[in-house]
Scaffold this motif. Structure first.
Motif, PDB file in Angstrom:
ATOM      1  N   ARG A 195      -1.872  -4.074  -7.863  1.00 48.83           N
ATOM      2  CA  ARG A 195      -0.865  -4.125  -8.936  1.00 48.83           C
ATOM      3  C   ARG A 195       0.540  -4.218  -8.346  1.00 48.83           C
ATOM      4  O   ARG A 195       1.381  -4.982  -8.814  1.00 48.83           O
ATOM      5  N   VAL A 196       0.807  -3.441  -7.312  1.00 48.11           N
ATOM      6  CA  VAL A 196       2.117  -3.479  -6.659  1.00 48.11           C
ATOM      7  C   VAL A 196       2.340  -4.851  -6.022  1.00 48.11           C
ATOM      8  O   VAL A 196       3.422  -5.432  -6.140  1.00 48.11           O
ATOM      9  N   TYR A 197       1.293  -5.401  -5.388  1.00 46.75           N
ATOM     10  CA  TYR A 197       1.433  -6.711  -4.755  1.00 46.75           C
ATOM     11  C   TYR A 197       1.797  -7.774  -5.793  1.00 46.75           C
ATOM     12  O   TYR A 197       2.623  -8.642  -5.521  1.00 46.75           O
ATOM     13  N   THR A 225       0.842  -1.207   0.000  1.00 48.63           N
ATOM     14  CA  THR A 225       0.000   0.000   0.000  1.00 48.63           C
ATOM     15  C   THR A 225       0.872   1.251   0.000  1.00 48.63           C
ATOM     16  O   THR A 225       0.607   2.206  -0.746  1.00 48.63           O
ATOM     17  N   GLU A 226       1.920   1.260   0.811  1.00 52.55           N
ATOM     18  CA  GLU A 226       2.819   2.416   0.859  1.00 52.55           C
ATOM     19  C   GLU A 226       3.532   2.615  -0.478  1.00 52.55           C
ATOM     20  O   GLU A 226       3.654   3.742  -0.966  1.00 52.55           O
ATOM     21  N   VAL A 227       3.980   1.524  -1.072  1.00 57.16           N
ATOM     22  CA  VAL A 227       4.658   1.609  -2.371  1.00 57.16           C
ATOM     23  C   VAL A 227       3.667   2.100  -3.429  1.00 57.16           C
ATOM     24  O   VAL A 227       4.006   2.954  -4.254  1.00 57.16           O
ATOM     25  N   ALA A 228       2.452   1.579  -3.386  1.00 58.67           N
ATOM     26  CA  ALA A 228       1.427   1.977  -4.358  1.00 58.67           C
ATOM     27  C   ALA A 228       1.153   3.476  -4.280  1.00 58.67           C
ATOM     28  O   ALA A 228       1.034   4.147  -5.310  1.00 58.67           O
ATOM     29  N   GLU A 229       1.056   4.013  -3.077  1.00 62.74           N
ATOM     30  CA  GLU A 229       0.828   5.455  -2.907  1.00 62.74           C
ATOM     31  C   GLU A 229       1.964   6.268  -3.516  1.00 62.74           C
ATOM     32  O   GLU A 229       1.740   7.264  -4.189  1.00 62.74           O
ATOM     33  N   GLU A 289      -0.948  -7.736   6.652  1.00 58.97           N
ATOM     34  CA  GLU A 289      -0.279  -6.954   5.609  1.00 58.97           C
ATOM     35  C   GLU A 289       1.229  -7.165   5.731  1.00 58.97           C
ATOM     36  O   GLU A 289       1.798  -7.013   6.806  1.00 58.97           O
ATOM     37  N   GLY A 290       1.868  -7.533   4.607  1.00 54.62           N
ATOM     38  CA  GLY A 290       3.296  -7.781   4.611  1.00 54.62           C
ATOM     39  C   GLY A 290       4.113  -6.508   4.486  1.00 54.62           C
ATOM     40  O   GLY A 290       3.707  -5.553   3.827  1.00 54.62           O
TER      41      GLY A 290
END
Length: 188
Positions: A47-49, A35-39, A74-75
């Protein structure tokens, strides 16, 4: 996190060499969730996962911990290394290997492949890893080139003779001498 991860498996290279995955990997230099990477990348967490999952399967990213968010696990992931080296062996030799003379570009390329593989295989967890890297630029006039190469060869041969005994720690010495391409100056 390791300093360098040497990639010798085609599956690892395939997982890495996708522009979106490289961006995800850069974001994972610090531990982060999908989620942090996606933001940060303006993408969906799903998509990031997908990309993180492929990178984990290839051994390029590590799951460092998990946390519960609204009852869902959440990993938190981190890149497995600061840098990734692709082995030249991933492509393989194109055509037959010809006998190479020590003054040829082909010999230099073969030597660099060998050095890269040897350095990647070193045990970086060892308490002591005696090594040295020296780099510098010298200028040799064309009429002095042959004498310079002869002097260099003589000096190295003297070292090999002086320290070439059967006892003690074995070290490999590789010397590369190649023309320096002029740096382009950019107007700013």
């Amino acid at each position: 996190m390791r300093d360098v991860l040497y990639l010798e498996e085609i599956e690892q290279a395939e997982a890495l060499l996708k522009p979106q995955r490289v961006e995800v990997l850069r974001q994972l230099a610090e531990p982060r969730t999908c989620t942090e990477v996606a933001e940060r990348l303006g993408q969906t967490p799903q998509r990031v996962y997908y990309h993180v999952k492929r990178l984990v399967e290839a051994g390029l990213v590590d799951l460092v911990s998990e946390r519960k968010v609204r009852g869902i696990s959440e990993g938190i992931y981190r890149a497995g290394a600061s840098a990734y080296w692709l082995s030249p062996r991933l492509v393989g030799r194109i055509g037959l290997r010809r006998a190479r003379d020590e003054l040829s570009l082909g010999y230099l390329l073969d030597l660099m492949e060998e050095v890269q593989a040897d350095v990647a295989a070193l045990d970086r967890t060892a308490p002591e890893l005696p090594s040295i890297g020296v780099s510098g630029e010298i200028r040799v006039r064309p009429e002095d080139r042959q004498r310079f190469l002869s002097d260099l060869q003589t000096t190295l041969q003297e070292l090999f003779t002086r320290y070439g005994g059967a006892e003690g720690d074995a070290f490999k010495l590789a010397v590369a001498c190649y023309p320096v391409q002029p740096k382009e100056e950019h107007d700013e």
